[in-house]
Design a protein around this motif. Structure first.
Motif, mmCIF file in Angstrom:
data_model
loop_
_atom_site.group_PDB
_atom_site.id
_atom_site.type_symbol
_atom_site.label_atom_id
_atom_site.label_comp_id
_atom_site.label_asym_id
_atom_site.label_seq_id
_atom_site.Cartn_x
_atom_site.Cartn_y
_atom_site.Cartn_z
ATOM 1 N N GLN A 49 44.214 48.215 24.149
ATOM 2 C CA GLN A 49 43.320 47.206 24.702
ATOM 3 C C GLN A 49 43.794 46.722 26.070
ATOM 4 O OE1 GLN A 49 40.369 46.331 23.235
ATOM 5 N NE2 GLN A 49 40.908 47.960 21.800
ATOM 6 N N LEU A 50 45.096 46.883 26.326
ATOM 7 C CA LEU A 50 45.677 46.468 27.601
ATOM 8 C C LEU A 50 45.847 47.650 28.548
ATOM 9 C CD1 LEU A 50 48.415 44.119 26.082
ATOM 10 C CD2 LEU A 50 46.331 43.390 27.274
ATOM 11 N N ASP A 51 45.253 48.796 28.175
ATOM 12 C CA ASP A 51 45.318 50.017 28.974
ATOM 13 C C ASP A 51 46.759 50.502 29.150
ATOM 14 O OD1 ASP A 51 44.077 52.109 30.278
ATOM 15 O OD2 ASP A 51 44.219 51.173 32.250
ATOM 16 N N ILE A 64 52.729 38.533 23.313
ATOM 17 C CA ILE A 64 53.938 39.167 23.846
ATOM 18 C C ILE A 64 53.584 40.441 24.590
ATOM 19 C CG2 ILE A 64 56.091 40.334 23.199
ATOM 20 C CD1 ILE A 64 56.307 38.342 20.862
ATOM 21 N N PHE A 65 52.673 41.224 24.016
ATOM 22 C CA PHE A 65 52.286 42.480 24.648
ATOM 23 C C PHE A 65 51.581 42.242 25.981
ATOM 24 C CE2 PHE A 65 52.230 45.633 20.836
ATOM 25 C CZ PHE A 65 53.556 45.316 20.585
ATOM 26 N N GLU A 66 50.836 41.161 26.089
ATOM 27 C CA GLU A 66 50.201 40.846 27.371
ATOM 28 C C GLU A 66 51.257 40.598 28.444
ATOM 29 O OE1 GLU A 66 47.542 37.597 26.708
ATOM 30 O OE2 GLU A 66 45.881 38.903 26.085
ATOM 31 N N GLU A 67 52.356 39.946 28.044
ATOM 32 C CA GLU A 67 53.461 39.712 28.979
ATOM 33 C C GLU A 67 54.101 41.043 29.389
ATOM 34 O OE1 GLU A 67 54.703 36.770 30.131
ATOM 35 O OE2 GLU A 67 53.154 35.579 29.154
ATOM 36 N N LEU A 79 48.893 48.934 14.601
ATOM 37 C CA LEU A 79 48.573 47.682 15.287
ATOM 38 C C LEU A 79 49.058 47.722 16.729
ATOM 39 C CD1 LEU A 79 47.703 44.692 15.403
ATOM 40 C CD2 LEU A 79 49.991 44.105 14.553
ATOM 41 N N TYR A 80 50.293 48.144 16.934
ATOM 42 C CA TYR A 80 50.858 48.167 18.281
ATOM 43 C C TYR A 80 50.045 49.086 19.201
ATOM 44 C CZ TYR A 80 55.152 45.764 16.764
ATOM 45 O OH TYR A 80 56.045 44.852 16.295
ATOM 46 N N ASP A 81 49.690 50.256 18.694
ATOM 47 C CA ASP A 81 48.923 51.200 19.508
ATOM 48 C C ASP A 81 47.563 50.617 19.878
ATOM 49 O OD1 ASP A 81 48.513 53.973 20.613
ATOM 50 O OD2 ASP A 81 46.894 53.948 19.146
#
Length: 268
Positions: A110-112, A38-41, A103-105
């Protein structure tokens, strides 16, 4: 793009809400792979210039899992023979919020992406100065491409379980997401679910049909809601109620399953 969703064409600011059933697995542990996808999206949308605001449940569920384990390893055999008392939900929230944001941070890093945490209570929104400061803070964060992450501050909230009182300004994270969409002038509210969308009956019922576009006058009398979320305090009924409130205030809403490719919503 789906012609019935032309309202998503020119959006810029989007509020996404993820519930406990989305961010945790059936055993109560955090669903790291699912959250990461989801975070990648969200990162892809953020990089394209969209302003992303995230409302996340899951702190109580995550904290309960950790505290149950800690209680188990610290209990004697005699203690385990006694009737077990349900863990305090506010204590679970305090522990879980810490782990959830860690976890979220990490995932966003990792996705900058720089994320930020904002915890609120129902009483906060009764103060106009708070609302003004909230908008200023969020606008600053969004201008810096940071993704603000909201959650109700359950650890200190005066709200009592089982959270059935809907007389407050908001009463769960679905209604909080709708409130934030209004307060922060969002163009779209997206409620991510663990089912494919809104059905005419419980999704497990083979006779239930997926409702593509909810029309209050047409559908409110024919929908039979199933049980609430397996882990959260909301469920589809809460999502529909929040969606109606948001839509009536002028913000369109989409309810989709978390595995749906968010970018294909057609935002452009």
């Amino acid at each position: 793009m789906d012609p019935t969703r032309t309202f998503v064409k020119n959006v810029k600011r989007i509020v996404f809400k993820v519930g406990t059933a989305v961010v945790t697995r059936a055993d109560g542990r955090l669903a790291v792979g699912r959250v990461g996808a989801i975070f990648e999206e969200l990162q892809a949308l953020n990089s394209e210039g969209y302003e992303i605001i995230l409302v996340s449940s899951g702190a109580v569920g995550a904290g309960r899992q950790r505290l149950k384990y800690r209680k188990l390893v610290n209990s004697s055999f005699a203690d385990l023979q006694k009737p077990q008392v349900e863990l305090n939900g506010k204590a679970c929230a305090g522990v879980g919020q810490n782990g959830l944001m860690a976890l979220y941070d990490n995932l966003f890093s990792q996705l900058d992406i720089t994320s930020s945490q904002l915890l609120v209570t129902d009483n906060d929104f009764k103060n106009q100065d708070f609302r003004t400061q909230l908008r200023e803070t969020v606008n600053t964060l969004l201008s810096l491409r940071s993704i603000p992450i909201f959650n109700e501050n359950d650890a200190i909230s005066s709200r009592k379980a089982p959270y059935e009182d809907s007389s407050g300004i908001f009463w769960d994270n679905d209604s909080l997401a709708a409130l934030l969409a209004l307060e922060l002038h969002a163009d779209l509210l997206v409620l991510l679910s663990d089912v494919d969308g809104l059905f005419s009956g419980p999704p497990t019922d083979p006779n239930s049909k997926l409702i593509h576009t909810y029309i209050k006058e047409k559908h409110q009398e024919i929908i039979t809601f199933g049980e609430k979320s397996r882990v959260g305090r909301g469920g589809m009924h809460a999502k529909v109620k929040a969606a109606i409130n948001s839509a009536e205030a002028g913000t369109p809403v989409i309810i989709i399953k978390y595995v749906y490719h968010i970018i294909t919503l057609g935002c452009e």
